[in-house]
Design a protein around this motif. Sequence first.
Motif, PDB file in Angstrom:
ATOM      1  N   HIS A 112       0.851  -1.182   0.000  1.00 41.52           N
ATOM      2  CA  HIS A 112       0.000   0.000   0.000  1.00 41.52           C
ATOM      3  C   HIS A 112       0.891   1.238   0.000  1.00 41.52           C
ATOM      4  N   ARG A 113       0.541   2.212  -0.842  1.00 40.91           N
ATOM      5  CA  ARG A 113       1.354   3.446  -0.893  1.00 40.91           C
ATOM      6  C   ARG A 113       0.872   4.396   0.189  1.00 40.91           C
ATOM      7  N   THR A 114       1.751   4.681   1.120  1.00 41.89           N
ATOM      8  CA  THR A 114       1.365   5.493   2.269  1.00 41.89           C
ATOM      9  C   THR A 114       1.884   6.923   2.131  1.00 41.89           C
ATOM     10  N   LEU A 115       1.765   7.671   3.200  1.00 43.28           N
ATOM     11  CA  LEU A 115       2.294   9.037   3.213  1.00 43.28           C
ATOM     12  C   LEU A 115       3.667   9.083   3.869  1.00 43.28           C
ATOM     13  N   LYS A 116       4.315   7.929   3.933  1.00 38.86           N
ATOM     14  CA  LYS A 116       5.709   7.926   4.370  1.00 38.86           C
ATOM     15  C   LYS A 116       6.575   8.434   3.222  1.00 38.86           C
ATOM     16  N   TRP A 117       7.742   8.955   3.530  1.00 39.79           N
ATOM     17  CA  TRP A 117       8.646   9.450   2.492  1.00 39.79           C
ATOM     18  C   TRP A 117       8.926   8.327   1.478  1.00 39.79           C
TER      19      TRP A 117
END
Lengths: 264, 307
Positions: A112-117
């Motif tokens: 899953h593409r998160t809002l982490k760098w």
Amino acid sequence: MLKLENICKTFHPGTVNEKTALNGVNLTLEPGDFVTVIGGNGAGKSTMLNAIAGTFKVDAGRVLIDGVDVTGMSEHRRARFLGRVFQDPMMGTAPTMQIEENLALAYRRGQHRTLKWGITKAEREVFREQLRAFDLGLEDRLTSRVGLLSGGQRQALTLLMATLQKPKVLLLDEHTAALDPKTAAKVLELSDAIIAEHKLTTLMVTHNMKDAIAHGNRLIMMNNGQIILDIRGEEKKALTVEMLLEQFARISGSEFASDKALLA
Amino acid sequence: MFFTSFLNAVPGAVAQGLIWGIMAIGVYITFRILDIADLTVDGSFATGGATAVMLIRAGVTPWLALLCAFLVGMLAGMITGLLHTRLGIPAILAGILTQLGLYSVNLRIMTKANQPVSVDKYSLVVSARYVRDVTIGNPLFVIAVFLIVLIGALYWFFGTERGASLRATGANAHMAAAQGINTRFDTVLGLMLSNGLVALSGALWAQYQGAADVNMGRGAIVIGLAAVIIGEVLFDKLFRNFALKLTGVVIGAVIYYLVLQLVLQLGLNTDDLKLLSAVIVAIFLAVPYLKSRYFAGVKKKGGAVHA
């Protein structure tokens, strides 16, 4: 590892352009199988790979990857099982993004593409190490835009992107066809090394019969949307181009209709 | 004489450029990052203005009204995005449909074509009245701070996993799908973000000029494109970093309004303004194409045109 059951696909049904691209394809790949796929133009080689990748919905049949039925799964959801390299070097990478950004995207395939760098320091080191092994001088150009790379460099990069997360099945769709002979040989050599290192289950489409014979442990030949020949093990090691052409003529009842394959 | 009157008009033109710069950033997200020409913006700009003005008139805090305008703009972008990705309507047509529909929606929100919001009655975030004041309430100062925060936030977002996947979707949808990215979702997300910013810009512009008008967004896409292109042409070599590129877009918008002010003072009829804008943008859009066509091979640029 991969199982195709009676896969059928007809493009533009009911029109003058109607074309049966796959006509009941059955294929089972054991873990670690490295299968080369040959056949004339329009035989259904690329269509078969695209059916596995989920580029389109098949008309009939089932696709199973490692026991999971992915037939109804969208292309991006299947991607977690698959590594793909395409014929067109422009296709596998984002030209306006940096080398490391492309790799970081591939590193997260199936997650899953998160809002982490989007990229970490540790990953950068991993990428540098992996690229160094390729010996293309890319390890010092992590922040270069991929659009600046040559076709061969891009294919090598796409290959790395396809295998960064070990795929259940690696799909190579004539990935050296657009390259000059020397570069093609280099990319093939890299492919061999990666496949051997990770013991990847692989399907490699090629126009080049010599390559098809020299690589992998198994060879299949397609014609008119079907698999007409399946050779493996010792028998494959003994193959020659002449024998293949003869087999093709015998089974299909026609001459092998690809100048590219003959001239290669 | 001429120069003093031009200099007098400079602060107003700069303020206008900064506010429209936010809308230009929205256009940059669709046009450059997603590689979609999104015409929703002509409608969503006015929707932002209408939403903010009506909320403020109803007693809502102006800052909260801005946030609401942003959310409503996102909704407009979502409609365009769903029309495009779920119903297969070409992006440009999906945008036109939403834009047309929004005209009616905007009239419904405002109940009539024009609604004033006076700075005497409400504590607006920005107002043209204070554009020459040397106070903290000067709109130039307020918008500049606003822009710094905004560009910082966007820089962060497009550096995240999600932001990177959005960029990949625009750069090469084929590759994105092969790497497990849901390109349809990301396209919708990008359109939402873009139109949210456009509506935010509309909300600020309505406050600045003291009224929302149903026609305030007409031709917004052209102004946005002009800003994006001016910014790129002028700062292509200088600004490599993403935050600087966005800054370049804002400067592009400021330059657009300064030039506009200049030609108006040189005696251009305001009726001809839109024609002039259209011609200028057409020329600048054509330049890269003509360059590649007639100077092919002289200088290879790779794919470095985008983002």
